[in-house]
Motif scaffolding. Structure first.
Motif, mmCIF file in Angstrom:
data_model
loop_
_atom_site.group_PDB
_atom_site.id
_atom_site.type_symbol
_atom_site.label_atom_id
_atom_site.label_comp_id
_atom_site.label_asym_id
_atom_site.label_seq_id
_atom_site.Cartn_x
_atom_site.Cartn_y
_atom_site.Cartn_z
ATOM 1 N N LYS A 71 0.839 -1.205 0.000
ATOM 2 C CA LYS A 71 0.000 0.000 0.000
ATOM 3 C C LYS A 71 0.876 1.259 0.000
ATOM 4 O O LYS A 71 0.622 2.217 -0.741
ATOM 5 C CB LYS A 71 -0.919 -0.015 1.222
ATOM 6 C CG LYS A 71 -1.828 1.193 1.339
ATOM 7 C CD LYS A 71 -2.716 1.088 2.575
ATOM 8 C CE LYS A 71 -3.589 2.325 2.731
ATOM 9 N NZ LYS A 71 -4.412 2.260 3.955
ATOM 10 N N LEU A 72 1.920 1.255 0.826
ATOM 11 C CA LEU A 72 2.835 2.398 0.897
ATOM 12 C C LEU A 72 3.533 2.598 -0.447
ATOM 13 O O LEU A 72 3.695 3.737 -0.906
ATOM 14 C CB LEU A 72 3.863 2.160 2.004
ATOM 15 C CG LEU A 72 4.827 3.292 2.304
ATOM 16 C CD1 LEU A 72 4.085 4.523 2.824
ATOM 17 C CD2 LEU A 72 5.883 2.842 3.327
ATOM 18 N N ALA A 73 3.932 1.505 -1.081
ATOM 19 C CA ALA A 73 4.608 1.597 -2.376
ATOM 20 C C ALA A 73 3.684 2.179 -3.439
ATOM 21 O O ALA A 73 4.101 3.022 -4.253
ATOM 22 C CB ALA A 73 5.112 0.219 -2.794
ATOM 23 N N ARG A 74 2.428 1.741 -3.444
ATOM 24 C CA ARG A 74 1.469 2.285 -4.423
ATOM 25 C C ARG A 74 1.323 3.792 -4.246
ATOM 26 O O ARG A 74 1.292 4.548 -5.228
ATOM 27 C CB ARG A 74 0.102 1.592 -4.280
ATOM 28 C CG ARG A 74 0.064 0.174 -4.844
ATOM 29 C CD ARG A 74 -1.360 -0.341 -4.955
ATOM 30 N NE ARG A 74 -2.053 -0.427 -3.675
ATOM 31 C CZ ARG A 74 -2.004 -1.481 -2.866
ATOM 32 N NH1 ARG A 74 -1.285 -2.543 -3.196
ATOM 33 N NH2 ARG A 74 -2.683 -1.482 -1.732
ATOM 34 N N SER A 75 1.222 4.226 -3.006
ATOM 35 C CA SER A 75 1.044 5.660 -2.757
ATOM 36 C C SER A 75 2.284 6.449 -3.156
ATOM 37 O O SER A 75 2.188 7.638 -3.484
ATOM 38 C CB SER A 75 0.709 5.916 -1.282
ATOM 39 O OG SER A 75 1.822 5.643 -0.453
ATOM 40 N N ALA A 76 3.444 5.783 -3.150
ATOM 41 C CA ALA A 76 4.704 6.446 -3.516
ATOM 42 C C ALA A 76 5.033 6.299 -4.999
ATOM 43 O O ALA A 76 6.005 6.881 -5.477
ATOM 44 C CB ALA A 76 5.847 5.868 -2.680
ATOM 45 N N GLY A 77 4.245 5.495 -5.711
ATOM 46 C CA GLY A 77 4.465 5.328 -7.138
ATOM 47 C C GLY A 77 5.661 4.466 -7.494
ATOM 48 O O GLY A 77 6.260 4.634 -8.560
ATOM 49 N N VAL A 78 6.014 3.523 -6.596
ATOM 50 C CA VAL A 78 7.123 2.608 -6.866
ATOM 51 C C VAL A 78 6.634 1.176 -6.669
ATOM 52 O O VAL A 78 5.562 0.948 -6.100
ATOM 53 C CB VAL A 78 8.342 2.892 -5.958
ATOM 54 C CG1 VAL A 78 8.941 4.253 -6.278
ATOM 55 C CG2 VAL A 78 7.967 2.803 -4.475
#
Length: 198
Positions: A71-78
């Motif tokens: 989820k954190l990666a999706r929000s960061a675009g990575v």
């Protein structure tokens, strides 16, 4: 410690910002490095390293932590390659330009020996290890980590565990941490940054 239960919360136990150890040594992160983050928890370090341009593989034993990392990666675009695995179950034969090991302190001395060997094995020729943890004095502070000094590291222990690395940093020090509820307050820390022979 039941890590999956601990990570079963909407809050990020150790925050979403990367470890101060990593941000303090950004200049030592090889550009575009194939990177392994071990016991990566909720993804704060792997996501940040991916944002720096690293090609990141990360694992943690907790499915709840990995879900939060994704989820954190999706929000960061990575998009790091996240895996559910124990430290003992990881395939250490895969090699990387950079291996990041931050606060994996819940191993007994007997369990730690093969894991340190795995970290070394995972370094490609010329690969860099960035390891960050607590010293035994941390038990007095109680601001993070386990309560048993046997789980902690010293500079001498780390030097002995990785004798063939060219050390760029090996230091014990104290610092205020504010990394989520899990690492908060005065802390007794140790860093090792070293390069494998080419």
């Amino acid at each position: 410690m039941d890590w999956n239960t601990r990570f079963d919360t909407s809050d990020y136990v150790f925050g979403t910002a990367p470890s101060g150890f990593l941000t303090a040594h950004t200049g030592l992160i090889p550009p575009g490095a194939r990177t392994l983050c071990i016991a990566d928890g909720e993804g704060r370090n792997s996501v940040w390293l991916a944002q720096q341009g690293c090609d990141v593989t990360a694992f943690d034993l907790s499915p709840n932590a990995i879900a939060k990392a994704e989820k954190l990666a999706r929000s960061a675009g990575v998009s790091p390659d996240f895996n559910v695995s124990t430290i003992e179950g990881w395939d250490w034969s895969q090699t990387y330009d950079l291996v990041v090991a931050v606060f994996f302190q819940f191993l007994s001395p007997e369990e730690r020996t093969p894991v340190f060997a795995g970290l070394r094995r995972a370094l490609a020729p010329g690969g860099r290890l960035m390891l960050h943890g607590y010293t035994p004095k941390q038990v007095e502070y109680g601001t993070g980590g386990p309560g048993d000094p046997a789980n902690m590291y010293t500079a001498d222990m780390l030097r002995d565990a990785f004798p063939d690395l060219t050390l760029l940093r090996l230091a014990e020090y104290e610092q205020e941490l504010n990394e989520g509820a899990g690492h908060k307050g005065r802390s007794a820390l140790v860093d090792l940054i070293g390069d494998a022979p080419r």
